[in-house]
Design a protein around this motif. Sequence first.
Motif, short mmCIF file in Angstrom:
data_model
loop_
_atom_site.label_atom_id
_atom_site.label_comp_id
_atom_site.label_asym_id
_atom_site.label_seq_id
_atom_site.Cartn_x
_atom_site.Cartn_y
_atom_site.Cartn_z
N GLU A 1 36.83 50.87 39.69
CA GLU A 1 38.44 51.36 39.85
C GLU A 1 38.89 50.08 40.59
O GLU A 1 40.37 50.06 40.57
N CYS A 2 38.51 49.14 41.05
CA CYS A 2 38.95 47.91 41.85
C CYS A 2 38.78 46.52 41.57
O CYS A 2 39.43 45.73 41.02
N LEU A 3 37.25 46.19 41.27
CA LEU A 3 36.94 44.82 41.20
C LEU A 3 37.18 44.32 39.81
O LEU A 3 37.34 43.15 39.64
N VAL A 4 37.13 45.36 38.72
CA VAL A 4 37.28 44.76 37.50
C VAL A 4 38.66 44.08 37.42
O VAL A 4 39.14 43.40 36.20
N ASP A 5 39.56 44.76 38.03
CA ASP A 5 41.15 44.25 38.01
C ASP A 5 41.37 43.14 39.03
O ASP A 5 42.44 42.56 38.73
N LEU A 6 40.61 42.74 39.43
CA LEU A 6 40.59 41.33 40.58
C LEU A 6 39.94 40.25 40.10
O LEU A 6 39.89 39.16 40.61
N HIS B 1 37.16 38.39 36.94
CA HIS B 1 36.60 38.36 35.42
C HIS B 1 35.29 38.79 35.26
O HIS B 1 35.05 39.60 34.39
N GLU B 2 34.31 38.56 36.39
CA GLU B 2 33.00 38.99 36.32
C GLU B 2 32.59 39.69 37.46
O GLU B 2 32.76 39.22 38.48
N VAL B 3 31.83 40.84 37.38
CA VAL B 3 31.41 41.44 38.48
C VAL B 3 29.80 41.95 38.33
O VAL B 3 29.73 42.32 37.34
N ASP B 4 29.02 41.25 39.53
CA ASP B 4 27.63 41.67 39.52
C ASP B 4 27.52 42.69 40.54
O ASP B 4 28.10 42.85 41.36
N THR C 1 34.92 42.56 33.57
CA THR C 1 33.83 43.30 33.16
C THR C 1 32.55 43.46 34.06
O THR C 1 32.37 42.34 34.62
N ALA C 2 31.60 44.48 34.03
CA ALA C 2 30.43 44.15 34.87
C ALA C 2 29.51 43.41 34.12
O ALA C 2 29.46 43.41 32.70
N ALA D 1 26.51 29.15 44.12
CA ALA D 1 27.80 28.89 43.76
C ALA D 1 27.83 30.03 42.64
O ALA D 1 28.73 29.55 41.66
N ALA D 2 27.61 31.21 42.66
CA ALA D 2 27.58 32.18 41.81
C ALA D 2 29.21 33.10 41.75
O ALA D 2 29.63 33.47 40.68
N TYR D 3 29.53 33.05 43.19
CA TYR D 3 30.72 34.03 43.44
C TYR D 3 31.98 33.41 44.13
O TYR D 3 31.51 32.46 44.92
#
Length: 268
Positions: free
Chosen positions: A72-77, A79-82, A108-109, A125-127
């Motif tokens: 609901e939130c992070l994929v809109d902020l 490009h890549e979510v872990d 996207t996840a 340096a991943a995030y």
Amino acid sequence: EKGVAYWEGVAATVDGVLGGFGHVSGSDVRESKEFAGRADVMGQLLQEARGGGVRRLAVLDCGAGVGRVTKECLVDLFHEVDLCEPVDKFVEQSKENLCGVRGEFGGTARNYFCVGLERFTPAEAAYDVIWCQWVLPHINDTDLIAFFHRCARGLRPGGFFMVKENIAQAHFVMDVEDSSITRTDDYFRSIFKRAGLEVFASQRQREFPQELFGVMMYACRFPGGVVPKRGGEGVGSGQQIAQAAALQAAAPATAPPKRKGPRPAMID
């Protein structure tokens, strides 16, 4: 381990992980996006991403639960979510919930880590952001400071921690059912200071029901990207917590705390 055992008995649904208060999710997400979009937080980065900039933004969702915050939130902020989550069934449900989901600019996840934060170490340096929401109350002070120091290596230049947590009023509140500690605003800020972090932006959640704990959002970073060699000690290790809890139970309350029974969960 007791906290994980508690959550293993909770339904792998949004309403389950939010303690029956799934209806607060909309206002939670709305104000998280508002905070992230502030000029002093992620405003410039988001403007560039929405304009088709070449930089790909990445975030770690800590205590990701069933993937609600990511979806609901992070994929809109970003490009890549872990996602990092210690409860197996929540990880599996989040994979199902996030299958095919793409955010505002293609977010996207990406990876799923089934591990507790006390044992998680990110790739270097991943995030751009490490996002901690309704999860840190399950970590004692000493382990929390160690978590911040250990995860600093995972931040890119200019990266920071985003912390969104329930806030107690006069003193910290222990929940023996889910083995969590709800800290005060001053308590959190003292932990950030002991960890060597500076809070460069903060904001209170405005639209939650009055019977729930208040919620604060903090954006924190290591000044100059320098991580202190040693963190401070706090209330958080075993015997000290037990002693503090006994004192709290024996002391008369100066003001009634907000109801802490049904409340947004610490893992969501």
